[in-house]
Structure formats: C-alpha cells, structure tokens
Design a protein around this motif. Structure first.
Motif, PDB file in Angstrom:
ATOM      1  N   TYR A 190       0.487  -1.110   0.607  1.00  0.00           N
ATOM      2  CA  TYR A 190       0.109   0.080  -0.016  1.00  0.00           C
ATOM      3  C   TYR A 190       0.931   1.034  -0.192  1.00  0.00           C
ATOM      4  CZ  TYR A 190       0.964   0.065   4.822  1.00  0.00           C
ATOM      5  OH  TYR A 190       1.928   0.431   6.147  1.00  0.00           O
ATOM      6  N   LEU A 247      -3.833   0.336  -3.307  1.00  0.00           N
ATOM      7  CA  LEU A 247      -3.426  -0.964  -2.816  1.00  0.00           C
ATOM      8  C   LEU A 247      -3.222  -1.771  -4.111  1.00  0.00           C
ATOM      9  CD1 LEU A 247      -6.897  -0.308  -0.605  1.00  0.00           C
ATOM     10  CD2 LEU A 247      -4.793   0.845  -0.470  1.00  0.00           C
ATOM     11  N   TRP A 282      -3.567  -8.776   1.819  1.00  0.00           N
ATOM     12  CA  TRP A 282      -3.080  -8.645   2.899  1.00  0.00           C
ATOM     13  C   TRP A 282      -3.882  -9.689   4.592  1.00  0.00           C
ATOM     14  CZ3 TRP A 282      -4.653  -2.897   4.038  1.00  0.00           C
ATOM     15  CH2 TRP A 282      -4.020  -2.070   2.301  1.00  0.00           C
ATOM     16  N   PHE A 335      -1.481  -0.905   7.962  1.00  0.00           N
ATOM     17  CA  PHE A 335      -2.089   0.352   7.290  1.00  0.00           C
ATOM     18  C   PHE A 335      -3.136   0.731   7.843  1.00  0.00           C
ATOM     19  CE2 PHE A 335      -6.081   1.234   5.014  1.00  0.00           C
ATOM     20  CZ  PHE A 335      -5.114   2.298   3.578  1.00  0.00           C
ATOM     21  N   SER A 390      -4.525  -4.787  -6.505  1.00  0.00           N
ATOM     22  CA  SER A 390      -5.178  -5.334  -5.349  1.00  0.00           C
ATOM     23  C   SER A 390      -5.850  -6.928  -5.494  1.00  0.00           C
ATOM     24  CB  SER A 390      -6.959  -4.578  -4.126  1.00  0.00           C
ATOM     25  OG  SER A 390      -6.833  -5.711  -3.615  1.00  0.00           O
TER      26      SER A 390
END
Length: 124
Positions: free
Chosen positions: A6, A21, A25, A33, A57
């Motif tokens: 990010y 992004l 994750w 973040f 992402s």
C-alpha cells in the motif's frame, strides 16, 4: 507512507488523500495500514476526497473488508467522496461494500477519477 502492498499520501493542494492498494493482505498488513492511515489523516484539516487505486489489489478476506468498512466509518465525517480506480469485478464489489458510507464512483483511470474529485471541489 509506502509499503510493498500500500501507499498513502496526502495532496493538500487538491484536498485529496491518495491510496494505492495491491496484493493480498494478512492481519499484519491491515494493522500497519490502519495505523498509517490514522497517522496521516489525523493532521488533515476539514473535509477531503479520497482517490483509491485498487488496480493491483487481489480479492481480500471477509475480515480485511470488514476492517476497511470499520476504518472508513471512523473517517466518514471527514470524507466528502471517494473515487475508486479498478476494473476487477470482485475487487470492485468488495470496494463498494467497504465504502457504502460515502459517495463513491468507479473509474477506469486516474485522470477521470481526479476530474470527478475536482468537479466536486469546484461545485462546493
């Protein structure tokens, strides 16, 4: 702030928070973040727009999306609108779910997203 998954930066000239992004994750990335977003935004005066690029992402876990929803809800009073760049159907669906508390529009590129944000600032 830059991380491999990010980027968060404030552009005061256009009152816009820029976030990019990418990847998938885990809890540690989300925690970092969340901390960085809070750190960056706590010094921003007044309301602002958000330009969110989710083009890199991947589809995220339900827990990560729920975390984004909660984080955005905390910042709702300050966010005027959110422009989202991204084309993946599922990532767009997840972004829409996470941003349901603010005016949101999806764009194919950054230029169109910035134009929409600029129009909102000029109309205010």
């Amino acid at each position: 702030m830059n991380n491999s998954l990010y980027e968060i930066r404030w552009e005061p000239a256009v009152a816009t928070l820029i976030m990019k992004l990418s990847g998938f994750w885990n809890d540690a990335v989300y925690t970092d973040f969340s901390y960085e977003l809070t750190r960056v935004t706590e010094g921003i005066p007044g309301r602002y727009s958000v330009l969110l690029d989710i083009g890199g992402s991947l589809v995220q876990s339900a827990e990560t999306i729920a975390g984004h929803e909660q984080l955005l809800a905390k910042h709702r009073a300050n966010v005027e609108r959110m422009a989202i760049i991204g084309s993946g159907a599922i990532t767009r669906m997840q972004a829409k779910r996470a941003t349901n508390v603010v005016e949101t529009c999806f764009f194919p590129n950054e230029a169109d997203a910035r134009s929409w944000i600029k129009e909102s600032r000029e109309g205010a």
